[in-house]
Scaffold this active site. Structure first.
Site, short mmCIF file in Angstrom:
data_model
loop_
_atom_site.label_atom_id
_atom_site.label_comp_id
_atom_site.label_asym_id
_atom_site.label_seq_id
_atom_site.Cartn_x
_atom_site.Cartn_y
_atom_site.Cartn_z
N TYR A 74 -11.65 -15.50 -23.66
CA TYR A 74 -12.57 -16.64 -23.48
C TYR A 74 -11.81 -17.88 -23.02
O TYR A 74 -12.37 -18.74 -22.35
CB TYR A 74 -13.31 -16.94 -24.79
CG TYR A 74 -14.50 -16.06 -25.05
CD1 TYR A 74 -15.78 -16.49 -24.73
CD2 TYR A 74 -14.35 -14.80 -25.60
CE1 TYR A 74 -16.89 -15.69 -24.97
CE2 TYR A 74 -15.44 -13.97 -25.84
CZ TYR A 74 -16.71 -14.42 -25.52
OH TYR A 74 -17.80 -13.61 -25.75
N VAL A 102 -17.95 -22.00 -25.94
CA VAL A 102 -17.13 -22.31 -24.77
C VAL A 102 -17.69 -21.72 -23.48
O VAL A 102 -17.38 -22.23 -22.39
CB VAL A 102 -15.68 -21.82 -24.99
CG1 VAL A 102 -15.59 -20.28 -24.93
CG2 VAL A 102 -14.72 -22.44 -23.99
N HIS A 152 -36.30 -18.46 -26.36
CA HIS A 152 -37.32 -18.23 -27.39
C HIS A 152 -38.18 -19.45 -27.71
O HIS A 152 -38.97 -19.38 -28.65
CB HIS A 152 -36.65 -17.77 -28.69
CG HIS A 152 -35.75 -16.58 -28.52
ND1 HIS A 152 -36.21 -15.36 -28.09
CD2 HIS A 152 -34.41 -16.42 -28.74
CE1 HIS A 152 -35.20 -14.50 -28.04
NE2 HIS A 152 -34.11 -15.12 -28.42
N GLU A 205 -25.44 -17.19 -36.11
CA GLU A 205 -26.71 -17.77 -35.67
C GLU A 205 -27.84 -17.45 -36.65
O GLU A 205 -28.73 -18.28 -36.88
CB GLU A 205 -27.06 -17.27 -34.27
CG GLU A 205 -28.28 -17.95 -33.67
CD GLU A 205 -28.42 -17.64 -32.19
OE1 GLU A 205 -27.85 -18.40 -31.38
OE2 GLU A 205 -29.07 -16.63 -31.84
N TYR A 263 -19.34 -9.94 -20.84
CA TYR A 263 -18.91 -9.44 -22.14
C TYR A 263 -17.91 -8.30 -22.03
O TYR A 263 -17.00 -8.17 -22.85
CB TYR A 263 -20.12 -8.98 -22.95
CG TYR A 263 -21.04 -10.11 -23.35
CD1 TYR A 263 -20.53 -11.32 -23.80
CD2 TYR A 263 -22.42 -9.97 -23.27
CE1 TYR A 263 -21.38 -12.36 -24.16
CE2 TYR A 263 -23.27 -11.00 -23.64
CZ TYR A 263 -22.75 -12.19 -24.09
OH TYR A 263 -23.58 -13.22 -24.45
N VAL A 299 -14.50 -10.20 -21.53
CA VAL A 299 -13.96 -11.13 -22.53
C VAL A 299 -13.96 -10.58 -23.95
O VAL A 299 -13.28 -11.12 -24.82
CB VAL A 299 -14.73 -12.47 -22.49
CG1 VAL A 299 -14.57 -13.14 -21.15
CG2 VAL A 299 -16.20 -12.27 -22.83
#
Length: 339
Positions: free
Chosen positions: A112, A199, A223, A290, A334, A337
């Site tokens: 990242y 980030v 959402h 989250e 994804y 990283v």
């Protein structure tokens, strides 16, 4: 006979495979159709009676009537900040009058760092709290690899080493404990307000003192129009992050949250404790930190909400209510990283 039985099993497997494939295709097709029509899902309207009572610490009386097509307040009286509902110049003057220092934290661990950090910091220098005192806190497992970025007057960058976890999920979940420790230390002593950001995004417009408040939550871009029963809260009752079908207000994005040092100490303590309890019971919340963040905001209502303009995903496509995105999700790679 045995051969006929084998053929029957093969036919059954093929039917199951084709049925599953068809259901998957139907789901993706339905999801795309739903995305096209979700713009017609009503968001609600801020009652005229409470509009004059909604004042912001930095922008004075907010112009909720300027955006009649969107929801500009919550049921508990917190403002939802949209473009045109505030005067940015008033907010900037008030922040300078108070001589505030705003902290901005970001984690750049593993790949990242080279993929996202420099763009994040360069764009922050261009748009984040311009003209204000700012201290960046970069948490990374490779301090020596943090890029040099020219900083404006009154702006500092501090690099804080963290351990690299084996799984990306563990990096995400360790964030709350690391933030709690930082808020109880140097960061908490030198900043008046702190914003915690992911980030893998970049600033694309002014992100100024109009966002400041005691406890700030970000409406999730994917959402914000969905009814409560569709929101991806944690539903496993064993988890400390669990919410029942009758609980929850909005779905908040962990990529952006902020507030005063005192409020964030409570938030990070709640999330870190919940994650530890889940770990002890062999549970992992669906959306990690989250999920715990959303549980906290259900129990402790945010005093200000940021509209999706303050953290937007361009892949959603054009939306008439999104006037000026301030922060954009970077492309999610994804496979690259998270290895």
């Amino acid at each position: 006979m045995a051969l006929e039985g084998l053929r029957a099993k093969k036919r059954l497997l093929w039917r199951l495979f084709l049925s599953a494939f068809g259901l998957l295709g139907l789901y993706h097709y339905w999801f795309k159709i739903f995305r096209l029509f979700e713009v017609f899902i009503p968001m609600g309207i801020c009652p005229m009676a409470i509009m004059p009572l909604l004042k912001d610490n930095f922008t004075g009386v907010l112009r909720h009537w300027a955006r009649p097509e969107v929801l500009t307040c919550t049921s508990w009286g917190a403002p939802i900040i949209w473009d045109e509902t505030f005067d940015p110049h008033v907010a900037e003057r008030e922040a300078r009058r108070q001589n505030l220092t705003i902290g901005l934290t970001v984690f750049a661990v593993g790949r990242y760092l080279e993929k996202y950090l420099e763009h994040f910091l360069v764009s922050a220098e261009q748009y984040f709290m311009v003209g204000q005192n700012v201290v960046y806190y970069v948490f990374t497992d490779r301090p020596e690899a943090v890029p040099h970025v020219a900083l404006g007057q009154g702006r500092l960058l501090r690099v804080k080493p963290v351990r690299r976890e084996k799984r990306w999920q563990d990096v995400s979940m360790a964030r709350m404990l690391t933030l709690h420790e930082a808020l109880g230390g140097q960061l908490g002593r030198e900043a008046d307000y702190v914003f915690c950001l992911d980030v893998d995004q970049y600033f694309s417009g002014n992100f100024g003192p109009e966002v400041l408040a005691d406890l700030v939550a970000q409406l999730h871009a994917w959402h914000f129009r969905w009814p409560r029963w569709m929101l991806p809260y944690e539903r496993d009752k064993r988890s400390a992050a669990a919410l029942s079908l009758s609980e929850g207000d909005f779905y908040y994005h962990a990529a952006v949250f902020g507030g005063s040092v005192a409020a964030l100490l409570k938030l990070t303590a709640h999330c870190a404790t919940g994650q530890q309890l889940d770990r002890e019971h062999g549970i992992e919340a669906r959306w990690h930190d989250e999920s715990h963040l959303n549980k906290f905001f259900w129990l402790s209502k945010p005093t200000k909400l940021l509209s999706p303009e303050f953290c937007w995903a361009e892949e959603i496509g054009w939306r008439p209510e999104i006037h000026h995105p301030r922060l954009i999700w970077a492309p999610k790679e994804y496979a690259l990283v998270r290895t």
